[in-house]
Design a protein around this motif. Structure first.
Motif, PDB file in Angstrom:
ATOM      1  N   LEU A 112      -5.219 -34.704  47.591  1.00 15.54           N
ATOM      2  CA  LEU A 112      -4.842 -34.543  46.189  1.00 15.54           C
ATOM      3  C   LEU A 112      -5.593 -35.533  45.306  1.00 15.54           C
ATOM      4  CD1 LEU A 112      -3.275 -33.118  44.059  1.00 15.54           C
ATOM      5  CD2 LEU A 112      -1.233 -34.410  44.707  1.00 15.54           C
ATOM      6  N   VAL A 113      -5.840 -36.743  45.804  1.00 13.79           N
ATOM      7  CA  VAL A 113      -6.680 -37.700  45.076  1.00 13.79           C
ATOM      8  C   VAL A 113      -8.059 -37.092  44.833  1.00 13.79           C
ATOM      9  CG1 VAL A 113      -7.792 -39.967  45.171  1.00 13.79           C
ATOM     10  CG2 VAL A 113      -5.445 -39.699  45.997  1.00 13.79           C
ATOM     11  N   ALA A 114      -8.626 -36.496  45.897  1.00 14.78           N
ATOM     12  CA  ALA A 114      -9.952 -35.875  45.781  1.00 14.78           C
ATOM     13  C   ALA A 114      -9.928 -34.704  44.806  1.00 14.78           C
ATOM     14  CB  ALA A 114     -10.424 -35.417  47.162  1.00 14.78           C
ATOM     15  N   ALA A 115      -8.867 -33.887  44.850  1.00 11.18           N
ATOM     16  CA  ALA A 115      -8.789 -32.716  43.976  1.00 11.18           C
ATOM     17  C   ALA A 115      -8.701 -33.114  42.511  1.00 11.18           C
ATOM     18  CB  ALA A 115      -7.582 -31.861  44.367  1.00 11.18           C
ATOM     19  N   ILE A 116      -7.981 -34.192  42.212  1.00 11.81           N
ATOM     20  CA  ILE A 116      -7.890 -34.673  40.827  1.00 11.81           C
ATOM     21  C   ILE A 116      -9.262 -35.133  40.349  1.00 11.81           C
ATOM     22  CG2 ILE A 116      -6.949 -36.504  39.366  1.00 11.81           C
ATOM     23  CD1 ILE A 116      -4.369 -36.309  41.070  1.00 11.81           C
ATOM     24  N   ARG A 117      -9.976 -35.856  41.205  1.00 12.35           N
ATOM     25  CA  ARG A 117     -11.315 -36.326  40.836  1.00 12.35           C
ATOM     26  C   ARG A 117     -12.272 -35.155  40.605  1.00 12.35           C
ATOM     27  NH1 ARG A 117     -11.090 -41.090  44.534  1.00 12.35           N
ATOM     28  NH2 ARG A 117     -10.857 -42.886  43.161  1.00 12.35           N
ATOM     29  N   GLU A 118     -12.187 -34.142  41.441  1.00 12.93           N
ATOM     30  CA  GLU A 118     -13.083 -32.987  41.321  1.00 12.93           C
ATOM     31  C   GLU A 118     -12.901 -32.282  39.979  1.00 12.93           C
ATOM     32  OE1 GLU A 118     -12.189 -30.672  44.735  1.00 12.93           O
ATOM     33  OE2 GLU A 118     -13.205 -32.039  46.132  1.00 12.93           O
ATOM     34  N   ARG A 119     -11.731 -32.442  39.376  1.00 13.65           N
ATOM     35  CA  ARG A 119     -11.469 -31.816  38.077  1.00 13.65           C
ATOM     36  C   ARG A 119     -11.694 -32.780  36.917  1.00 13.65           C
ATOM     37  NH1 ARG A 119      -9.486 -29.319  41.979  1.00 13.65           N
ATOM     38  NH2 ARG A 119      -8.988 -27.100  41.921  1.00 13.65           N
ATOM     39  N   GLY A 120     -12.313 -33.915  37.212  1.00 12.63           N
ATOM     40  CA  GLY A 120     -12.667 -34.857  36.164  1.00 12.63           C
ATOM     41  C   GLY A 120     -11.590 -35.853  35.807  1.00 12.63           C
ATOM     42  N   GLY A 121     -10.469 -35.835  36.528  1.00 12.89           N
ATOM     43  CA  GLY A 121      -9.403 -36.790  36.266  1.00 12.89           C
ATOM     44  C   GLY A 121      -9.652 -38.136  36.929  1.00 12.89           C
ATOM     45  N   VAL A 122      -8.970 -39.140  36.434  1.00 14.02           N
ATOM     46  CA  VAL A 122      -9.041 -40.490  37.008  1.00 14.02           C
ATOM     47  C   VAL A 122      -7.691 -40.786  37.653  1.00 14.02           C
ATOM     48  CG1 VAL A 122      -9.397 -42.943  36.540  1.00 14.02           C
ATOM     49  CG2 VAL A 122     -10.670 -41.204  35.220  1.00 14.02           C
ATOM     50  N   PRO A 123      -7.608 -40.763  38.977  1.00 18.89           N
ATOM     51  CA  PRO A 123      -6.311 -40.963  39.630  1.00 18.89           C
ATOM     52  C   PRO A 123      -5.795 -42.390  39.460  1.00 18.89           C
ATOM     53  CG  PRO A 123      -7.933 -39.981  41.135  1.00 18.89           C
ATOM     54  CD  PRO A 123      -8.675 -40.479  39.952  1.00 18.89           C
ATOM     55  N   LEU A 124      -4.494 -42.494  39.209  1.00 19.76           N
ATOM     56  CA  LEU A 124      -3.793 -43.777  39.214  1.00 19.76           C
ATOM     57  C   LEU A 124      -2.756 -43.687  40.336  1.00 19.76           C
ATOM     58  CD1 LEU A 124      -3.102 -44.195  35.375  1.00 19.76           C
ATOM     59  CD2 LEU A 124      -5.053 -45.075  36.684  1.00 19.76           C
ATOM     60  N   PRO A 125      -3.171 -44.007  41.577  1.00 14.75           N
ATOM     61  CA  PRO A 125      -2.288 -43.753  42.724  1.00 14.75           C
ATOM     62  C   PRO A 125      -1.166 -44.778  42.850  1.00 14.75           C
ATOM     63  CG  PRO A 125      -4.381 -44.664  43.469  1.00 14.75           C
ATOM     64  CD  PRO A 125      -4.501 -44.469  41.988  1.00 14.75           C
ATOM     65  N   CYS A 126       0.028 -44.261  43.148  1.00 15.13           N
ATOM     66  CA  CYS A 126       1.213 -45.100  43.341  1.00 15.13           C
ATOM     67  C   CYS A 126       1.982 -44.578  44.542  1.00 15.13           C
ATOM     68  CB  CYS A 126       2.086 -45.063  42.087  1.00 15.13           C
ATOM     69  SG  CYS A 126       3.662 -45.950  42.247  1.00 15.13           S
ATOM     70  N   ASP A 127       2.335 -45.483  45.447  1.00 13.23           N
ATOM     71  CA  ASP A 127       3.076 -45.087  46.642  1.00 13.23           C
ATOM     72  C   ASP A 127       3.774 -46.332  47.190  1.00 13.23           C
ATOM     73  OD1 ASP A 127       2.689 -42.485  48.777  1.00 13.23           O
ATOM     74  OD2 ASP A 127       3.519 -44.317  49.606  1.00 13.23           O
ATOM     75  N   PHE A 128       4.978 -46.134  47.710  1.00 11.63           N
ATOM     76  CA  PHE A 128       5.724 -47.265  48.252  1.00 11.63           C
ATOM     77  C   PHE A 128       5.245 -47.658  49.649  1.00 11.63           C
ATOM     78  CE2 PHE A 128       9.378 -45.717  45.439  1.00 11.63           C
ATOM     79  CZ  PHE A 128       9.004 -46.582  44.410  1.00 11.63           C
ATOM     80  N   ASN A 129       4.507 -46.759  50.330  1.00 15.51           N
ATOM     81  CA  ASN A 129       4.163 -47.006  51.726  1.00 15.51           C
ATOM     82  C   ASN A 129       2.672 -47.154  52.000  1.00 15.51           C
ATOM     83  OD1 ASN A 129       6.906 -46.809  52.644  1.00 15.51           O
ATOM     84  ND2 ASN A 129       6.764 -44.590  52.408  1.00 15.51           N
TER      85      ASN A 129
END
Length: 311
Positions: free
Chosen positions: A180-197
């Protein structure tokens, strides 16, 4: 020869039997409305046919992360409700204590994941996703036969397709999965990833555990249904409402629960009811919703979006 009788069903754990109406957030208010009969038949008249749990791990080819997920599931008639939970949060004994119990008991007491699974089962039974698709309010999407990698990429590319934002937009990703990180980038978005683990993505991007930091910066938010299982969904929903930014939810956990907020904070939804796609190599369905703003359809319509393991 007579068989020995089974012991009485044990009670739900007293330490977690907290009234759901105590914190009056959006999800708690929804539970109260369901208990009051505002969404269909009284839950007191319904019985949980079966309660069970699943614990599994997944590592996608080429990845360095093993995703470990646990789900508690409630069957109500022809529908299932599911909710992920953290290891040790509940024990298998919950299945014996809850199977055959009145649904209102599960909605009022017990651990939060069990309450969410029961709520999900109720809302899915009163309006199955397949019925929403037949009515034109959702789009049924068939995930392809194939390996976990093929199916995960298909899901996550579709989730990113739900984002209607300009290139360069910052997209908070609450609950990180690498495709999903890759898919967001492919559409020109800048991921701001957040996860507890997780502490880093497959490509070394830092992953924060401070949800508020990414919510305050984001132009759009993509959140896992697992936010329902830890109580953070209310925060995500209300922050997106306050900032007027789109919120896309991808859900195995509580997919029918998240649907209840479509148009009132949730912009679009990828709903994957049980049995989840990671438990099959064959074609499986998911359902995509997008909120409509026109006056002829006041709740939802088709969109594009999916995701699977641990959603």
């Amino acid at each position: 020869m007579s068989l020995p009788s089974l012991p009485a069903r044990p009670p739900l754990p007293a330490s977690t039997a907290v009234p759901v109406s105590a914190p009056l957030g959006p999800v708690a208010r929804l539970v109260d409305a369901v208990l009051a009969g505002e969404h269909g038949p009284s839950p007191a008249s319904l019985v949980a046919t079966s309660v069970f749990w699943i614990h599994h791990g997944t590592r996608l080819a080429g990845g360095a992360t093993t995703y470990l997920n646990q789900y508690v599931l409630v069957r109500l008639g022809g529908s299932f409700g599911g909710c992920a939970f953290e290891a040790g949060e509940i024990t298998p004994e919950i299945c014996r204590a809850s199977s055959g119990a009145p649904l209102d008991v599960l909605l009022r007491t017990g651990p939060l994941p069990l309450r969410i699974a029961a709520l999900d089962a109720y809302l899915a039974e009163t309006r199955p996703h397949r019925a929403a698709a037949e009515a034109g309010d959702a789009e049924r999407v068939t995930l392809p036969t194939g390996t976990p990698e093929v199916r995960a990429v298909a899901r996550d590319a579709a989730v990113a397709g739900l984002l209607d934002v300009p290139k360069g937009s910052r997209v908070a990703l609450i609950g990180v999965v690498n495709p999903l990180v890759a898919a967001i980038r492919e559409r020109g978005g800048v991921p701001l990833p957040c996860d507890f683990n997780l502490r880093a993505t497959q490509w070394g991007d830092p992953v924060t555990d401070d949800m508020h930091a990414v919510l305050d910066r984001a132009d759009a938010v993509v959140a896992t249904g697992m936010t329902l299982s830890n109580g953070s969904f209310d925060t995500v929903l209300e922050r997106c409402r306050a900032r007027d930014v789109p919120l896309v939810v991808y859900a195995q956990t509580g997919s029918a629960v998240a649907r209840a907020f479509l148009g009132s904070g949730v912009t679009a939804l990828s709903a994957e009811p049980f049995p989840f796609s990671q438990f099959s190599a064959d074609e499986t369905p998911l359902y995509r919703y997008r909120h409509r703003t026109d006056t002829t359809h006041s709740t939802s319509h088709t969109g594009a979006g999916v995701r699977g393991d641990g959603a």
